[in-house]
Design an enzyme around this catalytic site. Structure first.
Site, PDB file in Angstrom:
ATOM      1  N   LYS A  71      51.580  45.195  14.624  1.00  8.64           N
ATOM      2  CA  LYS A  71      51.710  43.998  15.471  1.00  8.64           C
ATOM      3  C   LYS A  71      51.747  42.725  14.637  1.00  8.64           C
ATOM      4  CE  LYS A  71      48.224  43.424  18.333  1.00  8.64           C
ATOM      5  NZ  LYS A  71      47.426  43.302  17.175  1.00  8.64           N
ATOM      6  N   THR A  73      52.429  42.466  11.416  1.00  8.47           N
ATOM      7  CA  THR A  73      53.636  42.535  10.594  1.00  8.47           C
ATOM      8  C   THR A  73      54.852  42.086  11.399  1.00  8.47           C
ATOM      9  OG1 THR A  73      52.698  44.350   9.305  1.00  8.47           O
ATOM     10  CG2 THR A  73      55.090  44.079   9.225  1.00  8.47           C
ATOM     11  N   ARG A  94      45.155  34.898  13.704  1.00  3.43           N
ATOM     12  CA  ARG A  94      43.709  34.961  13.482  1.00  3.43           C
ATOM     13  C   ARG A  94      43.399  35.213  12.005  1.00  3.43           C
ATOM     14  NH1 ARG A  94      41.653  39.704  16.838  1.00  3.43           N
ATOM     15  NH2 ARG A  94      43.685  40.505  16.213  1.00  3.43           N
ATOM     16  N   LYS A 105      40.117  49.565   8.829  1.00  6.10           N
ATOM     17  CA  LYS A 105      41.351  48.992   9.348  1.00  6.10           C
ATOM     18  C   LYS A 105      42.136  48.219   8.297  1.00  6.10           C
ATOM     19  CE  LYS A 105      42.991  46.026  13.142  1.00  6.10           C
ATOM     20  NZ  LYS A 105      43.587  44.949  12.350  1.00  6.10           N
ATOM     21  N   ALA A 273      39.299  41.776  19.489  1.00  4.85           N
ATOM     22  CA  ALA A 273      39.749  41.914  20.881  1.00  4.85           C
ATOM     23  C   ALA A 273      39.054  43.056  21.610  1.00  4.85           C
ATOM     24  CB  ALA A 273      41.251  42.120  20.933  1.00  4.85           C
ATOM     25  N   PHE A 301      44.633  44.110  19.089  1.00  3.96           N
ATOM     26  CA  PHE A 301      44.722  45.472  19.615  1.00  3.96           C
ATOM     27  C   PHE A 301      45.797  45.586  20.708  1.00  3.96           C
ATOM     28  CE2 PHE A 301      40.272  45.716  17.867  1.00  3.96           C
ATOM     29  CZ  PHE A 301      40.609  46.540  16.815  1.00  3.96           C
ATOM     30  N   PHE A 381      60.446  53.041  11.382  1.00  3.43           N
ATOM     31  CA  PHE A 381      60.047  53.873  10.246  1.00  3.43           C
ATOM     32  C   PHE A 381      61.267  54.671   9.793  1.00  3.43           C
ATOM     33  CE2 PHE A 381      55.982  52.719  11.818  1.00  3.43           C
ATOM     34  CZ  PHE A 381      55.021  52.988  10.852  1.00  3.43           C
ATOM     35  N   TRP A 409      59.060  45.193   8.061  1.00  3.07           N
ATOM     36  CA  TRP A 409      58.222  45.674   6.943  1.00  3.07           C
ATOM     37  C   TRP A 409      59.089  45.867   5.709  1.00  3.07           C
ATOM     38  CZ3 TRP A 409      57.798  49.412   3.307  1.00  3.07           C
ATOM     39  CH2 TRP A 409      56.544  49.558   2.690  1.00  3.07           C
TER      40      TRP A 409
END
Length: 556
Positions: A71, A73, A94, A105, A273, A301, A381, A409
């Site tokens: 998210k 990224t 954030r 994480k 979150a 999240f 991906f 990415w």
């Protein structure tokens, strides 16, 4: 293949003065933290507050899985793509917590060629905002215990102290402790607790305050305990507000950094979150809207947590009206929701995809309740197949959503142009008729029931006797008109992290409730959610190091 930190360390950064200048910000409006970080001055915020707002775009996601969603990224890559299209765009994000950075994480700087930099600074101490919040929180705790020790003039019932100490690290051993052991001069013996800094009310207050006056007002309203008559005792009554505000004076100012492609990013505040309200500061978002034509923000999240709280808490308190929402998913995550083990996600499996897409379906339906136009994007991906993409594209279009692939990415802004063009088209052709899920005057239990049934898909809500009593007491004390901030596992739409896909017919279990009076919401703890996380068996800290030249390795 380079790692995220290697990509970030190899990047060529512009001086933050140059980034600011691209948005019409003078050097006099910057408080520099070295060459690549700066805080924005109060004068700039005050001077631009009457300017016209740009467009506000929220980025959210399906429930996180071990397969990854990307998210942040995607948010950063989308911002870079807007830049490549010649649009004046700012990110409003954030700050990362140290807990996940050293836990499981990782950080929150994005990934690959869609990152905000300097990555190491952001993921570690940054400009000290979180340390200031920790200090202010613990100062209040110290003043509270000192007041009890020095005669307890406010008649505080030590069995009803609700203020907790904090630190910005995962440490399960501090969840439940005893303080005051030793001699009489060492304090009054009582049970105490720690929460992680990003779950504190001080963090929420910093992110919801509009200016110093509002910050101090909110700080004064914090309930730290109840007296023997059952009346709340506040930070204002403890005479703590001035000193706490002094510690938070600089932390209240938003931070400006840049992406790998030199798009500006205002990064400020960091409530989780799953256990807090999951959004960056109102000050940062509103300032970004005044100095850019497009602002991309994210909420933590899945959309059942961060987006719901963004819409029902942040937007309501700030008067924000989002213009579009981007919903991030991956083929891999949808197959995981369809029952495919993580090791087998690289193999095409349309049957599993058809089974697991119900999770995406529920998030689409939830977001449509807020009447904001939706663009679904797949974070691409290399193992994804054309057949999988086509199935998801058709599914989204049948649901009335726009669709675009994202390859940010791998390719940075260039890989986000398809998504950026789709978002721009949506902003031009569709109107946001944003409205919150529930009105302020709905009773607290009805608000919880509304979120549980309409957003999570629960059939009912069950309360412990303690939660029932607290809800009744908070309503009696006049807090019934506040929004609810539900703390719930991020891994499932339910309060059971193992229920993947789209669970239904379940009961949401509320075990505790408390009011964050200064922040202006009621926190509802469900299931087994903890406000102080623990470390995993193999925490990320094991792989982080610094060499003799001061180069940090192992961050991600």
């Amino acid at each position: 293949m380079k790692t995220d930190i290697q990509i970030a360390q190899d990047a060529s950064l512009l001086h933050i003065r140059e980034i600011a200048a691209a948005y019409g910000i003078d050097e006099d409006d910057l408080e520099l933290y070295g060459r690549y970080k700066a805080k924005l001055s109060d004068d700039l915020i005050a001077r631009t507050k009457d300017q016209k707002d740009g467009k506000l775009i929220l980025v959210t996601a399906i429930n996180p899985t071990p397969a990854g969603e990307g998210k942040t990224t995607t948010s950063i890559g989308l911002g870079q793509a807007f830049g490549k299209l010649g649009k004046k765009c700012l990110l409003a994000l954030r700050e990362p917590s140290l807990g996940p950075c050293f836990g499981i994480k990782g950080g929150a700087a994005g990934g690959g060629y869609s990152q905000v930099v300097p990555m190491e600074d952001l993921n570690l101490h940054f400009t000290g905002d979180f340390h200031a919040i920790t200090a202010a929180n613990n100062l209040l705790a110290a003043l509270l215990d000192n007041h009890i020790q020095q005669g307890n003039a406010l008649n505080i019932d030590t069995r009803q102290v609700v203020w907790k100490r904090c630190m910005d690290m995962n440490d399960r051993s501090l969840r439940n402790i005893v303080v005051g052991l030793g001699s009489k001069s060492d304090g009054f013996v009582r049970e105490d607790h720690f929460v992680i800094t990003v779950a504190t009310e001080i963090m929420a207050i910093l992110c919801l305050a509009s200016d110093m006056a509002d910050l101090k007002k909110r700080l004064s309203e914090i309930i730290v305990a109840y007296n023997y008559e059952g009346a709340p005792v506040t930070a204002g009554q403890l005479q703590a507000v001035g000193a706490m505000a002094a510690l938070l004076k600089d932390a209240l100012k938003p931070n400006l950094i840049q992406t790998l492609e030199h798009t500006g990013a205002i990064v400020h505040g960091g409530p989780f979150a799953n256990i807090a309200h999951g959004c960056n500061s109102i000050r940062a978002t509103k300032t970004a809207l005044k100095i850019a034509d497009y602002v991309i923000t994210e909420a933590g999240f899945g959309a059942d947590l961060g987006a719901e709280k963004f819409f029902d808490i942040k937007c309501g308190k700030a008067g924000l009206k989002p213009d579009a929402v981007v919903l991030v998913a991956t083929v891999r995550a949808l197959k995981y929701n369809g029952g495919v083990p993580k090791a087998d996600l690289s193999t095409e499996n349309l049957e599993a995809l058809k089974k697991g897409i119900c999770n995406l379906e529920k998030h689409i339906e939830n977001l449509q309740k807020y009447q904001v136009p939706i663009v679904v994007t797949l974070n691409s991906f290399l193992t994804d197949t054309a057949a999988e993409y086509e199935y998801i594209r058709s599914f989204c279009e049948e649901k009335g959503c726009e669709f675009a692939l994202s390859r940010v990415w791998e390719k940075g802004g260039e890989g986000g142009i398809e998504l950026a063009e789709k978002v721009l088209q949506t902003l031009e052709e569709k109107t946001s008729d944003f409205k919150p899920l529930y009105p302020d005057d709905l009773p607290l239990k009805d608000k919880i029931h509304t979120v549980a049934t309409q957003i999570y898909g629960a059939a009912d809500v069950a309360y412990t006797p303690a939660a029932e009593r607290t809800l009744a007491k908070l309503t009696e004390l006049g807090f019934g008109n506040l929004p609810v901030c539900i703390a719930k596992t991020q891994y499932s739409l339910s309060d059971d992290q193992y229920k993947l896909g789209r669970p239904s017919g379940f009961t949401l279990n509320v075990r505790d409730v408390y009011v964050s009076a200064g922040a202006g919401f009621v926190v509802v703890l469900t299931g087994a959610i903890m406000t102080m996380p623990g470390l995993s068996k193999t925490p990320a800290a094991y792989g982080i190091d610094v060499d003799e030249n001061g180069h940090i390795t192992g961050l991600f």
